[in-house]
Scaffold this motif. Structure first.
Motif, PDB file in Angstrom:
ATOM      1  N   ARG A   1       4.668   3.219  14.796  1.00  0.00           N
ATOM      2  CA  ARG A   1       3.412   2.308  14.679  1.00  0.00           C
ATOM      3  C   ARG A   1       2.382   2.141  15.410  1.00  0.00           C
ATOM      4  NH1 ARG A   1       8.500  -0.822  13.864  1.00  0.00           N
ATOM      5  NH2 ARG A   1       8.493  -2.171  12.296  1.00  0.00           N
ATOM      6  N   TYR A   2       1.253   1.902  14.774  1.00  0.00           N
ATOM      7  CA  TYR A   2      -0.011   2.075  15.416  1.00  0.00           C
ATOM      8  C   TYR A   2      -0.256   0.633  16.059  1.00  0.00           C
ATOM      9  CZ  TYR A   2      -1.381   6.541  13.210  1.00  0.00           C
ATOM     10  OH  TYR A   2      -1.332   7.710  12.956  1.00  0.00           O
ATOM     11  N   GLN A   3       0.094  -0.417  15.314  1.00  0.00           N
ATOM     12  CA  GLN A   3       0.263  -1.624  16.075  1.00  0.00           C
ATOM     13  C   GLN A   3       1.530  -2.321  16.227  1.00  0.00           C
ATOM     14  OE1 GLN A   3      -2.309  -2.427  13.021  1.00  0.00           O
ATOM     15  NE2 GLN A   3      -4.133  -1.641  14.488  1.00  0.00           N
TER      16      GLN A   3
ATOM     17  N   THR B   1      -1.559  16.822   0.512  1.00  0.00           N
ATOM     18  CA  THR B   1      -2.752  16.966  -0.355  1.00  0.00           C
ATOM     19  C   THR B   1      -2.367  15.922  -1.520  1.00  0.00           C
ATOM     20  OG1 THR B   1      -3.409  18.561  -1.927  1.00  0.00           O
ATOM     21  CG2 THR B   1      -0.903  18.497  -1.726  1.00  0.00           C
ATOM     22  N   HIS B   2      -3.485  15.673  -2.265  1.00  0.00           N
ATOM     23  CA  HIS B   2      -3.372  14.731  -3.382  1.00  0.00           C
ATOM     24  C   HIS B   2      -3.930  15.811  -4.697  1.00  0.00           C
ATOM     25  CE1 HIS B   2      -3.462  11.021  -1.362  1.00  0.00           C
ATOM     26  NE2 HIS B   2      -4.224  11.547  -0.636  1.00  0.00           N
ATOM     27  N   ASP B   3      -3.920  17.054  -4.428  1.00  0.00           N
ATOM     28  CA  ASP B   3      -4.112  17.957  -5.436  1.00  0.00           C
ATOM     29  C   ASP B   3      -2.943  18.505  -6.267  1.00  0.00           C
ATOM     30  OD1 ASP B   3      -5.339  20.286  -6.844  1.00  0.00           O
ATOM     31  OD2 ASP B   3      -6.655  20.566  -5.141  1.00  0.00           O
TER      32      ASP B   3
ATOM     33  N   ALA C   1       0.756   8.519  -1.614  1.00  0.00           N
ATOM     34  CA  ALA C   1      -0.418   7.708  -1.809  1.00  0.00           C
ATOM     35  C   ALA C   1      -1.195   7.567  -0.557  1.00  0.00           C
ATOM     36  CB  ALA C   1      -0.346   6.228  -2.489  1.00  0.00           C
ATOM     37  N   SER C   2      -2.518   7.205  -0.965  1.00  0.00           N
ATOM     38  CA  SER C   2      -3.368   6.987   0.531  1.00  0.00           C
ATOM     39  C   SER C   2      -2.637   5.880   1.591  1.00  0.00           C
ATOM     40  CB  SER C   2      -4.661   6.496   0.158  1.00  0.00           C
ATOM     41  OG  SER C   2      -5.520   6.448   0.959  1.00  0.00           O
ATOM     42  N   GLY C   3      -2.677   6.303   2.736  1.00  0.00           N
ATOM     43  CA  GLY C   3      -2.000   5.213   3.668  1.00  0.00           C
ATOM     44  C   GLY C   3      -0.299   5.335   3.661  1.00  0.00           C
ATOM     45  N   SER C   4       0.194   6.563   3.012  1.00  0.00           N
ATOM     46  CA  SER C   4       1.623   6.556   2.968  1.00  0.00           C
ATOM     47  C   SER C   4       2.187   7.208   4.184  1.00  0.00           C
ATOM     48  CB  SER C   4       1.862   7.432   1.830  1.00  0.00           C
ATOM     49  OG  SER C   4       1.541   8.697   1.877  1.00  0.00           O
ATOM     50  N   GLY C   5       1.064   7.858   5.120  1.00  0.00           N
ATOM     51  CA  GLY C   5       1.590   8.433   6.377  1.00  0.00           C
ATOM     52  C   GLY C   5       1.639   9.939   6.473  1.00  0.00           C
ATOM     53  N   LYS C   6       0.887  10.656   5.750  1.00  0.00           N
ATOM     54  CA  LYS C   6       0.946  12.208   5.667  1.00  0.00           C
ATOM     55  C   LYS C   6       0.066  12.592   6.924  1.00  0.00           C
ATOM     56  CE  LYS C   6      -1.158  12.060   1.598  1.00  0.00           C
ATOM     57  NZ  LYS C   6      -1.413  10.904   1.339  1.00  0.00           N
ATOM     58  N   SER C   7      -1.278  12.213   7.194  1.00  0.00           N
ATOM     59  CA  SER C   7      -1.718  12.586   8.305  1.00  0.00           C
ATOM     60  C   SER C   7      -1.033  12.057   9.575  1.00  0.00           C
ATOM     61  CB  SER C   7      -3.250  11.724   8.213  1.00  0.00           C
ATOM     62  OG  SER C   7      -3.891  12.018   7.026  1.00  0.00           O
ATOM     63  N   THR C   8      -0.280  10.978   9.634  1.00  0.00           N
ATOM     64  CA  THR C   8       0.540  10.526  10.841  1.00  0.00           C
ATOM     65  C   THR C   8       1.552  11.649  11.257  1.00  0.00           C
ATOM     66  OG1 THR C   8      -0.125   8.086  10.290  1.00  0.00           O
ATOM     67  CG2 THR C   8       1.563   8.594  11.624  1.00  0.00           C
ATOM     68  N   LEU C   9       2.286  11.916   9.860  1.00  0.00           N
ATOM     69  CA  LEU C   9       2.906  12.769  10.211  1.00  0.00           C
ATOM     70  C   LEU C   9       2.492  14.277  10.868  1.00  0.00           C
ATOM     71  CD1 LEU C   9       6.291  13.745   8.038  1.00  0.00           C
ATOM     72  CD2 LEU C   9       4.951  15.601   8.760  1.00  0.00           C
TER      73      LEU C   9
HETATM   74  N1  LIG Z   1      -5.435   5.243  14.445  1.00  0.00           N
HETATM   75  C1  LIG Z   1      -4.850   4.370  13.577  1.00  0.00           C
HETATM   76  N2  LIG Z   1      -4.811   3.169  13.970  1.00  0.00           N
HETATM   77  C2  LIG Z   1      -4.247   2.079  13.322  1.00  0.00           C
HETATM   78  N3  LIG Z   1      -3.564   2.314  11.934  1.00  0.00           N
HETATM   79  C3  LIG Z   1      -3.685   3.628  11.656  1.00  0.00           C
HETATM   80  C4  LIG Z   1      -4.204   4.517  12.334  1.00  0.00           C
HETATM   81  N4  LIG Z   1      -4.058   5.811  11.561  1.00  0.00           N
HETATM   82  C5  LIG Z   1      -3.517   5.551  10.579  1.00  0.00           C
HETATM   83  N5  LIG Z   1      -3.058   4.371  10.622  1.00  0.00           N
HETATM   84  C6  LIG Z   1      -2.538   3.412   9.377  1.00  0.00           C
HETATM   85  O1  LIG Z   1      -1.153   4.325   9.348  1.00  0.00           O
HETATM   86  C7  LIG Z   1      -0.999   4.242   7.816  1.00  0.00           C
HETATM   87  C8  LIG Z   1      -0.515   5.675   7.315  1.00  0.00           C
HETATM   88  O2  LIG Z   1      -2.087   6.341   7.509  1.00  0.00           O
HETATM   89  P1  LIG Z   1      -2.092   7.732   7.215  1.00  0.00           P
HETATM   90  O3  LIG Z   1      -3.485   8.366   7.607  1.00  0.00           O
HETATM   91  O4  LIG Z   1      -0.910   8.775   7.921  1.00  0.00           O
HETATM   92  O5  LIG Z   1      -2.183   7.808   5.771  1.00  0.00           O
HETATM   93  P2  LIG Z   1      -2.333   9.077   4.769  1.00  0.00           P
HETATM   94  O6  LIG Z   1      -1.110   9.088   3.975  1.00  0.00           O
HETATM   95  O7  LIG Z   1      -2.568  10.325   5.460  1.00  0.00           O
HETATM   96  O8  LIG Z   1      -3.397   8.616   4.046  1.00  0.00           O
HETATM   97  P3  LIG Z   1      -4.539   9.591   3.227  1.00  0.00           P
HETATM   98  O9  LIG Z   1      -4.023  10.143   2.165  1.00  0.00           O
HETATM   99  O10 LIG Z   1      -5.490   8.567   2.652  1.00  0.00           O
HETATM  100  O11 LIG Z   1      -5.332  10.333   4.280  1.00  0.00           O
HETATM  101  C9  LIG Z   1      -2.036   3.574   7.127  1.00  0.00           C
HETATM  102  O12 LIG Z   1      -1.679   2.316   6.905  1.00  0.00           O
HETATM  103  C10 LIG Z   1      -3.029   3.525   8.076  1.00  0.00           C
HETATM  104  O13 LIG Z   1      -4.015   2.497   7.908  1.00  0.00           O
END
Ligand SMILES: Nc1ncnc2c1ncn2[C@@H]1O[C@H](COP(=O)(O)OP(=O)(O)OP(=O)(O)O)[C@@H](O)[C@H]1O
Length: 516
Positions: A10-12, A195-197, A37-45
């Motif tokens: 969790r970020y918050q 990716t979204h590609d 989808a955007s915001g699904s957590g890919k970059s976070t992983l």
């Molecule tokens: N630094 C941060 N602080 C607070 N919330 C964050 C932060 N980074 C990501 N989030 C939230 O975490 C969730 C996952 O974000 P993430 O960037 O992992 O998604 P994503 O799948 O990579 O999206 P995208 O395809 O748009 O890049 C989103 O709801 C985003 O708003």
């Protein structure tokens, strides 16, 4: 190699988890598409693999290391063992392509000659050698991304993370990038690409991992971008992407639906075999239940390069060797100068700020290996060498000093001749003998000295000559070696006699006293 065990991030504190109870494994050499989808957590992983932030729950293990237990001081080193590529390239604008790639090696303290060789080789591999001297703004987006990939792989990482690396590229440039990523994977590097590609995912037919609002909803070998039609994962993706504007309607085009239907009718078993959902929640169970029946038969893998082009070679001596640094080797690099600020993948540190110098390190001095030892000095001549002259009670391993302590054979011969020709040779010899006798007991000597008249020159000379005082028990604390003691006594006596103005003709007192 990479393992997530029920990871929640969790970020918050009270916000929705960016990763929600995710359990998954990535093996060495895997090529994985991370979709959602955007915001699904890919970059976070991806960031969690880099240890950018720790999970509130669960455990992440990379190459056997629990990231939660990793010491902070180890993190920069750990991150440097992982390559990272971004959608927006993140090249340094004021450095050439070559310098951008070389930079990744310089921050780990590689010698310049090694950097030159390896960067040249990597640039050739990504077909950028002819643009090595160009600045990022002088090359296309696809070329910039290939330069970024070259920078990410130049240190031969075991893991390459790519966050939408084709997001800013046209199909042709994206194809080139994917060709390179596939070659990297074939070398044994684990490649995880968010990716979204869709065309790329569909053409590659590699493992597909799908996230939905932080939860893992699909993990499919040789998958396509779209989950099996009608599965929960399919429904989730469709709704999410429609909501986010990534896709307005049904994600599966009509022609693929037809293909899917045919495939599911002909090869249901194989589809079931490759699908391996990790979670057992309702959505995952639904996806798992539906996927086997509706999974299309995997088609022959689409080649991104022309058929005539040979498959990328497996890792050999010539190609980039991928080595996951062992714990020991990472510890052994403790001597490598660390930048004051981490190279965290989101920003490239300024070289001068980090204290690195432009000076070319020598090939022999690799900071990772430590300084090269000085060659051992030539062995000193044996102290038992009969030609040596002079006493050397402490054989020395030091190289010969500017003033030689030992005398070489030629010099020894000269000294002997000088000695034979010395006009006071007999007198000095007798003095030496007398001194040697006197050395027998310091207490006796002192007694004799005290008993003699104070005006005796012998007393004066002896009184001024530095001699070890005998302790109360009459024994010398530090008896000196005989020959050096006699030499010293003679020298002291002569110096004293000269200071007193005693003519040389009268210096036979030693003999007379002894005779008397
Ligand atoms: N630094 C941060 N602080 C607070 N919330 C964050 C932060 N980074 C990501 N989030 C939230 O975490 C969730 C996952 O974000 P993430 O960037 O992992 O998604 P994503 O799948 O990579 O999206 P995208 O395809 O748009 O890049 C989103 O709801 C985003 O708003």
């Amino acid at each position: 190699m990479i393992r997530f065990d029920h990871v929640t991030r969790r970020y918050q504190q009270d916000g929705r988890p960016a990763l929600d109870d995710v359990s998954i494994e990535f093996e060495r050499g895997d090529f994985v598409f991370l979709i959602g989808a955007s915001g699904s957590g890919k970059s976070t992983l991806l960031r969690m693999i880099l240890r950018e932030g720790l999970p509130q729950k669960g455990k992440i293990t990379v190459a056997g290391q629990n990231l939660g237990l990793m010491l902070e001081k180890r993190v920069p080193d750990f991150r440097r063992s992982i390559g990272m590529v971004f959608q927006d390239f993140r090249l340094l604008p004021d450095k050439t392509v070559f310098e951008n790639v070389a930079f990744a090696m310089r921050v780990i303290g590689a010698p310049r000659s090694t950097i030159r060789k390896r960067v040249t080789k990597v640039l050739e591999r990504v077909n950028l050698d002819h643009l090595a001297k160009r600045y990022p703004h002088e090359i296309s987006g696809g070329e910039q991304q290939r330069a970024a990939i070259a920078r990410a792989i130049v240190n031969e990482p075991a893991i390459l993370l790519a966050d939408e690396p084709t997001g800013n590229l046209d199909p042709r440039a994206a194809e080139e990038v994917m060709k390179i990523l596939r070659w990297i994977s074939s070398s044994g590097t684990t490649v995880i690409m968010a990716t979204h590609d869709r065309p790329i995912v569909d053409s590659m037919r590699r493992r597909v991992v799908q996230l939905h609002r932080g939860a893992l909803v699909r993990d499919q070998q040789r998958g396509t971008y779209d989950p099996p039609v009608g599965s929960e994962a399919w429904e989730l993706l469709r709704v999410e992407e429609a909501d986010s504007g990534l896709r307005a309607s049904d994600p599966t085009p009509a022609h693929q639906k037809d293909d899917d239907a045919e495939a599911s009718a002909s090869e249901p078993e194989e589809s079931a075999a490759v699908d391996k959902p990790e979670k057992t929640g309702p959505s995952q169970a639904a996806a798992a239940d539906k996927a086997p029946a509706e999974e299309p038969e995997p088609e022959p893998e689409l080649e991104l390069e022309p058929e005539s082009e040979p498959e990328p070679e497996p890792a050999q001596e010539e190609s980039i060797r991928v080595v996951w640094p062992s714990r020991d080797s990472r510890e052994s690099t403790a001597e490598v100068p660390e930048p004051k600020r981490d190279f965290d993948g989101t920003e490239l540190p300024d070289l001068s700020r980090d204290g690195y110098e432009e000076d070319e390190p020598t090939d022999q001095v690799n900071p990772a290996e430590g300084p090269v030892e000085e060659p051992a000095p030539a062995p000193a001549p044996s102290e038992h060498d009969p030609e040596l002259v002079g006493d050397d009670p402490q054989p020395s391993a030091e190289p010969a000093p500017a003033v030689p302590f030992r005398t070489r054979p030629q010099e020894a011969k000269k000294h002997r001749l000088d000695w034979l020709a010395h006009p006071e040779r007999d007198e000095i010899s007798e003095q030496d003998e007398a001194s040697e006798e006197d050395e027998g007991s310091s207490a006796e000597e002192n007694t004799r000295r005290l008993a003699r008249p104070a005006s005796s020159p012998a007393d004066v000379s002896k009184a001024q000559a530095p001699r070890p005082m005998a302790p109360s028990d009459g024994k010398s604390e530090t008896p000196r070696p005989k020959s050096s003691a006699s030499q010293s006594t003679y020298t002291d006596a002569r110096r004293t006699a000269e200071q007193l103005g005693i003519p040389r003709s009268r210096r036979g007192f030693w003999r007379r006293r002894r005779d008397g």
